[in-house]
Design an enzyme around this catalytic site. Structure first.
Site, PDB file in Angstrom:
ATOM      1  N   LYS A  13       2.868  -0.903  -5.401  1.00 54.43           N
ATOM      2  CA  LYS A  13       4.258  -0.430  -5.531  1.00 54.43           C
ATOM      3  C   LYS A  13       5.197  -1.604  -5.818  1.00 54.43           C
ATOM      4  CE  LYS A  13       4.670   1.440  -1.400  1.00 54.43           C
ATOM      5  NZ  LYS A  13       3.353   1.208  -0.779  1.00 54.43           N
ATOM      6  N   ARG A  88       9.401   7.202   3.608  1.00 47.17           N
ATOM      7  CA  ARG A  88       8.035   7.140   4.148  1.00 47.17           C
ATOM      8  C   ARG A  88       7.754   8.308   5.084  1.00 47.17           C
ATOM      9  NH1 ARG A  88       7.317   1.276   3.457  1.00 47.17           N
ATOM     10  NH2 ARG A  88       5.246   0.600   4.060  1.00 47.17           N
ATOM     11  N   ARG A 127      -9.100 -10.799   0.725  1.00 44.93           N
ATOM     12  CA  ARG A 127      -7.966 -11.719   0.735  1.00 44.93           C
ATOM     13  C   ARG A 127      -7.891 -12.453   2.075  1.00 44.93           C
ATOM     14  NH1 ARG A 127      -3.236  -8.568  -1.681  1.00 44.93           N
ATOM     15  NH2 ARG A 127      -2.912  -7.815   0.412  1.00 44.93           N
ATOM     16  N   ARG A 136       1.071 -12.231   5.199  1.00 44.48           N
ATOM     17  CA  ARG A 136       2.072 -11.473   5.947  1.00 44.48           C
ATOM     18  C   ARG A 136       1.514 -11.163   7.319  1.00 44.48           C
ATOM     19  NH1 ARG A 136       4.085  -6.519   2.266  1.00 44.48           N
ATOM     20  NH2 ARG A 136       3.787  -5.489   4.254  1.00 44.48           N
ATOM     21  N   ARG A 147      -1.702   0.826   9.067  1.00 41.67           N
ATOM     22  CA  ARG A 147      -0.724   1.262   8.066  1.00 41.67           C
ATOM     23  C   ARG A 147      -1.276   2.396   7.198  1.00 41.67           C
ATOM     24  NH1 ARG A 147       1.650  -2.935   4.586  1.00 41.67           N
ATOM     25  NH2 ARG A 147      -0.122  -4.302   4.956  1.00 41.67           N
TER      26      ARG A 147
END
Ligand code: AMP
Length: 200
Positions: A13, A88, A127, A136, A147
């Site tokens: 996004k 959301r 990652r 992050r 999430r």
């Protein structure tokens, strides 16, 4: 042009909204970025949001809705904006509709980036393994799982919501980045003066 980009964390996004911003000269409004800035500046909103964000939960609707309303009143939003990470929840979508209505504005389209969740998890795990630590605070494998659960339970109902309002456009987010961008741009093609929309 007023757009919403919808999709699970890691769907692209942010990347696609930055490209839309550059191509159309309208700002990207990322509630995640705004909240991270508030956390950094240690504002009241930031103090409320910090722990919630770190564990991958959603910040309360009223807090996020207030941030967005203040932001869309900014003069740089006159010609439109791209909402990235908002709404959301269905309650946020309803608050947004009321807010746009109050300002006499319409929503053009909701672009759903459809992705394979197993591939997303693999991407983040890779990652995390490569960097040794997450970039992050909420980019850990654990927070991502959280999430994704939050997305499925609270955000995915927006797909049906926007299918119902006739705003939903589904784009295959698993394609290479440039092809996702091309498909979004084709979808937004305004040759006949109207946006092509997915039928309900
Ligand atoms: P993002 O950068 O969009 O992935 O957002 C990072 C985090 O900020 C999320 O995991 C939530 O904790 C919080 N957040 C961002 N946008 C919203 C929203 N619209 N409603 C509630 N929480 C949000």
């Amino acid at each position: 042009m007023r757009l919403i980009l919808l999709g699970p964390p890691g769907a692209g996004k942010g990347t696609q909204s930055k490209r839309l911003m550059a191509a159309h000269g309208i700002p990207q409004l990322s509630t995640g970025d705004m909240l991270r800035a508030a956390v950094k500046a240690e504002t009241d909103v930031g103090l409320t949001a910090k722990d919630i964000m770190a564990r991958g939960d959603l910040v309360p609707d009223d807090v996020v809705v207030a941030i967005v309303e203040a932001r869309i009143e900014n003069p740089d939003c006159t010609n439109g904006f791209i909402l990235d990470g908002f709404p959301r929840t269905v309650a946020q979508a309803e608050a947004l509709e009321a807010m746009l209505h109050r300002h006499g504005l319409d929503l053009n389209a909701v672009i759903q980036l459809e992705v394979d969740e197993a591939a997303l998890i693999e991407r983040v795990e890779k990652r995390a393994a490569e960097s040794g630590e997450a970039v992050r605070e909420d980019d850990t494998v654990e927070a991502l799982h959280k999430r994704l659960v939050v997305y499925r339970e609270q955000t995915a109902p927006l797909i049906a919501h926007y299918r119902g309002t006739g705003h939903l456009v589904v784009v295959d987010g698993m394609q290479p980045i440039d092809e996702v961008t091309d498909e979004i741009e084709r979808t937004l093609g305004t040759t006949d003066g109207t946006l092509r929309r997915a039928s309900a």
